[in-house]
Design a protein around this motif. Sequence first.
Motif, mmCIF file in Angstrom:
data_model
loop_
_atom_site.group_PDB
_atom_site.id
_atom_site.type_symbol
_atom_site.label_atom_id
_atom_site.label_comp_id
_atom_site.label_asym_id
_atom_site.label_seq_id
_atom_site.Cartn_x
_atom_site.Cartn_y
_atom_site.Cartn_z
ATOM 1 N N PRO A 48 26.216 -15.134 -34.542
ATOM 2 C CA PRO A 48 25.933 -14.713 -35.913
ATOM 3 C C PRO A 48 26.510 -15.668 -36.951
ATOM 4 O O PRO A 48 27.565 -16.255 -36.744
ATOM 5 C CB PRO A 48 26.586 -13.335 -36.008
ATOM 6 C CG PRO A 48 27.564 -13.284 -34.900
ATOM 7 C CD PRO A 48 27.094 -14.231 -33.836
ATOM 8 N N LYS A 50 28.013 -15.978 -40.615
ATOM 9 C CA LYS A 50 28.653 -15.217 -41.677
ATOM 10 C C LYS A 50 28.547 -16.017 -42.963
ATOM 11 O O LYS A 50 28.868 -17.192 -43.001
ATOM 12 C CB LYS A 50 30.131 -14.958 -41.348
ATOM 13 C CG LYS A 50 30.338 -14.206 -40.053
ATOM 14 C CD LYS A 50 29.788 -12.802 -40.133
ATOM 15 C CE LYS A 50 30.057 -12.037 -38.849
ATOM 16 N NZ LYS A 50 29.262 -10.816 -38.780
ATOM 17 N N GLY A 51 28.079 -15.395 -43.998
ATOM 18 C CA GLY A 51 27.995 -16.064 -45.294
ATOM 19 C C GLY A 51 26.670 -16.754 -45.533
ATOM 20 O O GLY A 51 25.653 -16.432 -44.926
ATOM 21 N N GLN A 83 18.130 -10.742 -39.761
ATOM 22 C CA GLN A 83 19.106 -9.777 -40.271
ATOM 23 C C GLN A 83 19.136 -8.550 -39.361
ATOM 24 O O GLN A 83 20.213 -8.036 -39.047
ATOM 25 C CB GLN A 83 18.747 -9.373 -41.698
ATOM 26 C CG GLN A 83 19.737 -8.409 -42.319
ATOM 27 C CD GLN A 83 19.435 -8.134 -43.771
ATOM 28 O OE1 GLN A 83 19.008 -9.012 -44.510
ATOM 29 N NE2 GLN A 83 19.641 -6.900 -44.188
ATOM 30 N N GLU A 86 21.174 -9.124 -36.450
ATOM 31 C CA GLU A 86 22.508 -9.523 -36.895
ATOM 32 C C GLU A 86 22.833 -10.983 -36.610
ATOM 33 O O GLU A 86 23.978 -11.343 -36.391
ATOM 34 C CB GLU A 86 23.567 -8.583 -36.305
ATOM 35 C CG GLU A 86 23.375 -7.151 -36.753
ATOM 36 C CD GLU A 86 24.396 -6.189 -36.171
ATOM 37 O OE1 GLU A 86 25.083 -6.535 -35.188
ATOM 38 O OE2 GLU A 86 24.508 -5.078 -36.721
ATOM 39 N N GLU A 89 23.969 -12.172 -41.870
ATOM 40 C CA GLU A 89 24.472 -10.941 -42.492
ATOM 41 C C GLU A 89 23.418 -10.303 -43.378
ATOM 42 O O GLU A 89 23.199 -9.101 -43.321
ATOM 43 C CB GLU A 89 25.703 -11.242 -43.346
ATOM 44 C CG GLU A 89 26.957 -11.483 -42.564
ATOM 45 C CD GLU A 89 28.125 -11.720 -43.489
ATOM 46 O OE1 GLU A 89 28.853 -10.735 -43.761
ATOM 47 O OE2 GLU A 89 28.303 -12.865 -43.939
ATOM 48 N N ASN A 90 22.822 -11.125 -44.234
ATOM 49 C CA ASN A 90 21.842 -10.610 -45.178
ATOM 50 C C ASN A 90 20.949 -11.757 -45.600
ATOM 51 O O ASN A 90 21.445 -12.854 -45.907
ATOM 52 C CB ASN A 90 22.563 -10.001 -46.385
ATOM 53 C CG ASN A 90 21.633 -9.183 -47.240
ATOM 54 O OD1 ASN A 90 20.640 -9.682 -47.755
ATOM 55 N ND2 ASN A 90 21.963 -7.918 -47.401
ATOM 56 N N GLN A 115 24.575 -22.815 -40.988
ATOM 57 C CA GLN A 115 25.671 -22.404 -41.857
ATOM 58 C C GLN A 115 26.286 -23.675 -42.415
ATOM 59 O O GLN A 115 26.325 -24.705 -41.729
ATOM 60 C CB GLN A 115 26.703 -21.613 -41.072
ATOM 61 C CG GLN A 115 27.762 -21.012 -41.947
ATOM 62 C CD GLN A 115 28.609 -19.978 -41.191
ATOM 63 O OE1 GLN A 115 28.563 -19.897 -39.976
ATOM 64 N NE2 GLN A 115 29.372 -19.213 -41.938
#
Length: 121
Positions: A48, A50-51, A83, A86, A89-90, A115
Amino acid sequence: LIVLPFPISVNAIWRYVGVRAYRTSEYTDWIKSADDVYRQQPKAAKNPIKGHFTYHVVLDEKRRTAKMDGDNYGSKVVLDYLQRVELIENDSMADAGSWSWGPTDPGMCIVSVFQKGLQPA
């Protein structure tokens, strides 16, 4: 890199009854197919993010027709799915994104998610 079934058009994901929106059967069928394909991929494809992130989607060029508007296929449905499982995150955390027609397995798309400062997920 993640491989998913060729996405349905964003124009085909919702139906409206009065003021309520419902997923179409075409959309729920696509999600089920995507789940089947996603589960078969290596765990490495499931790290996943993050951010904030950027993404690129390669759509199966053999599915392209003269009237297909690629941006209807290359973003919303794919990001909502990432999303859902997962991987992100969004989808609102996308800083940028793109899509292109290109070589893929028949009837599929290839998704790369980045990322900041890291390799594709």
